[in-house]
Write a protein that holds these residues in place. Structure first.
Motif, PDB file in Angstrom:
ATOM      1  N   LEU B 168       0.790  -1.237   0.000  1.00  0.00           N
ATOM      2  CA  LEU B 168       0.000   0.000   0.000  1.00  0.00           C
ATOM      3  C   LEU B 168       0.821   1.284   0.000  1.00  0.00           C
ATOM      4  N   THR B 169       0.268   2.288  -0.672  1.00  0.00           N
ATOM      5  CA  THR B 169       0.762   3.653  -0.556  1.00  0.00           C
ATOM      6  C   THR B 169      -0.344   4.472   0.119  1.00  0.00           C
ATOM      7  N   VAL B 170       0.012   5.100   1.231  1.00  0.00           N
ATOM      8  CA  VAL B 170      -0.972   5.818   2.035  1.00  0.00           C
ATOM      9  C   VAL B 170      -0.584   7.290   2.111  1.00  0.00           C
ATOM     10  N   ALA B 171      -1.550   8.180   1.840  1.00  0.00           N
ATOM     11  CA  ALA B 171      -1.290   9.617   1.936  1.00  0.00           C
ATOM     12  C   ALA B 171      -2.058  10.202   3.120  1.00  0.00           C
ATOM     13  N   ILE B 172      -1.360  10.976   3.938  1.00  0.00           N
ATOM     14  CA  ILE B 172      -2.000  11.687   5.052  1.00  0.00           C
ATOM     15  C   ILE B 172      -1.965  13.168   4.683  1.00  0.00           C
ATOM     16  N   VAL B 173      -3.145  13.793   4.642  1.00  0.00           N
ATOM     17  CA  VAL B 173      -3.255  15.130   4.059  1.00  0.00           C
ATOM     18  C   VAL B 173      -3.718  16.156   5.085  1.00  0.00           C
ATOM     19  N   GLY B 174      -2.994  17.263   5.177  1.00  0.00           N
ATOM     20  CA  GLY B 174      -3.505  18.387   5.944  1.00  0.00           C
ATOM     21  C   GLY B 174      -2.568  18.870   7.026  1.00  0.00           C
ATOM     22  N   ASP B 175      -3.150  19.116   8.191  1.00  0.00           N
ATOM     23  CA  ASP B 175      -2.446  19.736   9.313  1.00  0.00           C
ATOM     24  C   ASP B 175      -1.648  18.673  10.077  1.00  0.00           C
ATOM     25  N   VAL B 215       8.763   9.161   6.014  1.00  0.00           N
ATOM     26  CA  VAL B 215       7.675   9.486   5.092  1.00  0.00           C
ATOM     27  C   VAL B 215       8.203  10.389   3.979  1.00  0.00           C
ATOM     28  N   HIS B 216       7.444  10.473   2.881  1.00  0.00           N
ATOM     29  CA  HIS B 216       7.770  11.398   1.812  1.00  0.00           C
ATOM     30  C   HIS B 216       6.856  12.615   1.903  1.00  0.00           C
ATOM     31  N   VAL B 217       7.444  13.796   1.789  1.00  0.00           N
ATOM     32  CA  VAL B 217       6.680  15.039   1.960  1.00  0.00           C
ATOM     33  C   VAL B 217       6.299  15.615   0.594  1.00  0.00           C
ATOM     34  N   TYR B 218       5.023  15.989   0.453  1.00  0.00           N
ATOM     35  CA  TYR B 218       4.534  16.650  -0.756  1.00  0.00           C
ATOM     36  C   TYR B 218       3.828  17.942  -0.357  1.00  0.00           C
ATOM     37  N   HIS B 219       3.974  18.969  -1.175  1.00  0.00           N
ATOM     38  CA  HIS B 219       3.235  20.200  -0.927  1.00  0.00           C
ATOM     39  C   HIS B 219       2.142  20.410  -1.962  1.00  0.00           C
ATOM     40  N   ASP B 220       2.128  19.562  -2.991  1.00  0.00           N
ATOM     41  CA  ASP B 220       1.086  19.654  -4.019  1.00  0.00           C
ATOM     42  C   ASP B 220       0.158  18.451  -3.874  1.00  0.00           C
ATOM     43  N   LEU B 221      -1.128  18.710  -3.628  1.00  0.00           N
ATOM     44  CA  LEU B 221      -2.070  17.632  -3.327  1.00  0.00           C
ATOM     45  C   LEU B 221      -2.223  16.656  -4.497  1.00  0.00           C
ATOM     46  N   ARG B 222      -2.337  17.206  -5.723  1.00  0.00           N
ATOM     47  CA  ARG B 222      -2.545  16.324  -6.880  1.00  0.00           C
ATOM     48  C   ARG B 222      -1.354  15.384  -7.075  1.00  0.00           C
ATOM     49  N   GLU B 223      -0.176  15.963  -6.969  1.00  0.00           N
ATOM     50  CA  GLU B 223       1.038  15.166  -7.145  1.00  0.00           C
ATOM     51  C   GLU B 223       1.145  14.098  -6.043  1.00  0.00           C
ATOM     52  N   GLY B 224       0.820  14.504  -4.822  1.00  0.00           N
ATOM     53  CA  GLY B 224       0.925  13.580  -3.686  1.00  0.00           C
ATOM     54  C   GLY B 224      -0.088  12.459  -3.732  1.00  0.00           C
ATOM     55  N   LEU B 225      -1.250  12.704  -4.331  1.00  0.00           N
ATOM     56  CA  LEU B 225      -2.311  11.679  -4.338  1.00  0.00           C
ATOM     57  C   LEU B 225      -2.143  10.672  -5.472  1.00  0.00           C
ATOM     58  N   ARG B 226      -1.186  10.926  -6.363  1.00  0.00           N
ATOM     59  CA  ARG B 226      -1.058  10.069  -7.536  1.00  0.00           C
ATOM     60  C   ARG B 226      -0.857   8.602  -7.134  1.00  0.00           C
ATOM     61  N   ASP B 227      -1.804   7.748  -7.569  1.00  0.00           N
ATOM     62  CA  ASP B 227      -1.731   6.290  -7.382  1.00  0.00           C
ATOM     63  C   ASP B 227      -1.716   5.818  -5.927  1.00  0.00           C
ATOM     64  N   VAL B 228      -2.260   6.605  -5.009  1.00  0.00           N
ATOM     65  CA  VAL B 228      -2.307   6.112  -3.629  1.00  0.00           C
ATOM     66  C   VAL B 228      -3.523   5.195  -3.450  1.00  0.00           C
ATOM     67  N   ASP B 229      -3.414   4.284  -2.456  1.00  0.00           N
ATOM     68  CA  ASP B 229      -4.495   3.334  -2.144  1.00  0.00           C
ATOM     69  C   ASP B 229      -5.415   3.857  -1.046  1.00  0.00           C
ATOM     70  N   VAL B 230      -4.831   4.678  -0.169  1.00  0.00           N
ATOM     71  CA  VAL B 230      -5.585   5.170   0.985  1.00  0.00           C
ATOM     72  C   VAL B 230      -5.310   6.654   1.138  1.00  0.00           C
ATOM     73  N   VAL B 231      -6.374   7.468   1.282  1.00  0.00           N
ATOM     74  CA  VAL B 231      -6.234   8.903   1.536  1.00  0.00           C
ATOM     75  C   VAL B 231      -6.787   9.192   2.928  1.00  0.00           C
ATOM     76  N   ILE B 232      -5.941   9.695   3.803  1.00  0.00           N
ATOM     77  CA  ILE B 232      -6.398  10.053   5.147  1.00  0.00           C
ATOM     78  C   ILE B 232      -6.405  11.578   5.251  1.00  0.00           C
ATOM     79  N   MET B 233      -7.586  12.162   5.395  1.00  0.00           N
ATOM     80  CA  MET B 233      -7.706  13.613   5.531  1.00  0.00           C
ATOM     81  C   MET B 233      -7.676  13.969   7.014  1.00  0.00           C
ATOM     82  N   LEU B 234      -7.051  15.089   7.350  1.00  0.00           N
ATOM     83  CA  LEU B 234      -7.002  15.535   8.742  1.00  0.00           C
ATOM     84  C   LEU B 234      -7.759  16.841   8.891  1.00  0.00           C
TER      85      LEU B 234
END
Lengths: 167, 330
Positions: B168-175, B215-234
């Protein structure tokens, strides 16, 4: 020491005795429940031999044990699964070895948390001495008189075999 | 390091649950497996098991909470424990009583477990160091530090949908900066061996040492979400923000709010999670929060089984004699 009986032979006799008992009590459409893990193996065989219509249920009584604080939780606890309505059903409860009676006490409690059965019949492969509660089986594969430090264990599911273990 | 050894008793059994950091993968899997069997209790007509009968659990909340406190309370009740809810902000501390005095008073009432939420990081550790030896402490969120039961229910939810963590690739987004949930999730995800964890957010809301957590840090949401399996919004944690970290909520939503258009960059079967409470139109669009890929309400449901598992594990470690490990009682 008592020689170990042949499990397959015991299962055939148990199925025959169960059939007779169910007929005598005019039980129609009983549901069978095995207790993890040995009891489920025995129940699978009896369920097939009797050709029961209701799907087989299984109980893991870990959450109902009286010695939980002493031995803790085993993460390998399987979820209990009673795929029929317990209310007003005749239930055949199956375990491999009846020893202290505490497992059966816990199983009764769990079954009653699912509903109110019409009746429960207890069937065990081995009934050994050492009861600590007033619980008795209705259908018994074989009675055995063992020393307190001798335990009998069923291994399976293919093939089913009994073993002695000394503690 | 003795820092997290405090979580175990002398036999190596889990005694307090304060942080995921330093826990072994097998223990996390044991928690998830145990929770899986507790999830069946809700199918019983009597939704209760007698496991913790006679035990007293105190919900000690120094900070407001609805979901976490309620699910802890339900978990304890489904285990047949007695539950006390103490809203400390409205009680003794406002009359000048110290934290330790409050604790000693509760201890004198023969309670067995404190579920602690506090606005200061380390509060649960501090309490665990000072309570009587028979009491277990569960951290229900301490400042910006950790929220380990939330992370475990998130792992449970991910496993229900995705099975194999290593793929899995998991993205945690936000604060991320103010999020104790994110910290605990990162520890849990890396311990469980996921392929990649990404954190996505504005520079002002990502801790500068984030990459040291693996972890890998992204500042662009579209780029960071590319091909992820799980999106966790905060959630944006306004109550913890000091100073101007964001231009406006509207600007934040434009850049980091999850919309259909941005979610399209993730895998087609990606799931969307949020620890709640959600701010619609700030970090997440309503059509996503209520949409088919959202598992936000499932997370709440799973919180009960996961908390039941952790509560019963810490209380079963309370006695030292594990005389019958195979548990044969017949």
């Amino acid at each position: 020491m008592t020689p170990l009986p042949d499990v397959e032979q015991l299962l055939l006799e148990m199925a025959e005795n169960l059939r007779t008992r169910l007929d005598a009590h005019h039980v129609k459409d009983p549901a069978m429940v095995g207790i993890h893990s040995g009891g489920v193996w025995v129940a699978e065989r009896l369920h097939a031999l009797l050709g029961l219509q209701q799907p087989l249920g299984s109980l893991d009584i870990s959450f109902y044990r009286d010695d939980f604080v002493r031995i803790g939780i085993n993460p390998q606890v399987k979820p209990s699964h009673l795929p029929f309505n317990v209310d007003d059903h005749h239930i055949i409860l199956v375990d491999d070895v009846l020893y202290t009676g505490r497992t059966i006490r816990a199983a009764f409690n769990e079954i009653f948390d699912y509903g109110r059965p019409a009746a429960i019949t207890l069937a065990v492969l081995i009934d050994r001495n050492g009861r600590e509660l007033p619980i008795q089986a209705d259908i018994i594969g074989q009675r055995m008189d063992l020393l307190t430090d001798t335990h009998i264990k069923l291994t399976g599911p293919q093939p089913l075999a009994l073993h002695f273990k000394n503690t | 390091m003795t820092y997290y050894n405090i979580q175990f008793d002398k036999n190596g059994c889990l005694k307090h649950f304060l942080t995921i950091e330093g826990l072994k993968r097998q223990l996390l899997i044991d928690i998830l497996d145990t929770a899986e069997s507790f999830s069946g209790v809700t199918t019983q007509s009597i939704k209760k098991v007698p496991l913790l009968r006679g035990k007293t659990v105190v919900n000690l909340f120094f900070e407001p909470s609805t979901r976490t406190r309620t699910t802890f309370e339900l978990a304890a009740k489904r285990l047949s424990a007695d539950v006390l809810n103490i809203n400390v902000t409205a009680s003794a501390t406002s009359k000048g009583e110290t934290l330790l005095d409050t604790l000693h008073n509760l201890q004198a009432m023969h309670c067995d477990m404190f579920v602690v939420r506090h606005d200061r990081g380390g509060a649960a550790h501090f309490i665990a160091q000072h309570v009587a030896p028979h009491i277990s402490i569960l951290n229900a969120g301490d400042g910006c530090h950790a929220h380990p039961t939330q992370a475990m229910l998130d792992m449970f939810t991910i496993r229900r949908h995705k099975k194999e963590f290593s793929q899995l690739t998991v993205a945690i987004v936000g604060d991320i900066l103010h999020s104790r949930v994110a910290r605990s999730q990162i520890h849990a995800l890396t311990t469980l061996g996921v392929n990649e964890v990404r954190v996505i957010g504005p520079e002002t809301l990502i801790p500068c040492e984030a990459e040291t957590l693996g972890v890998h840090v992204y500042h662009d949401l579209r780029e960071g979400l590319r091909d992820v399996d799980v999106v966790i919004m905060l959630r944006l944690q306004h109550e913890r923000m000091k100073g101007a970290l964001l231009p406006s909520e509207h600007e934040y939503f434009r850049l980091y709010g999850l919309t259909e258009e941005k979610l399209a960059y993730a895998k087609p079967d990606a799931i969307v999670m949020h620890p709640g409470p959600i701010n619609r139109g700030v970090e997440i669009d309503s059509s996503i929060a209520d949409g088919p890929r959202s598992v936000i309400l499932e997370q709440v449901t799973h919180g009960i089984a996961v908390r039941m598992a952790i509560m019963s594990m810490v209380l079963s470690a309370q006695t030292s004699s594990r005389s019958n490990p195979e548990g044969e009682i017949n």
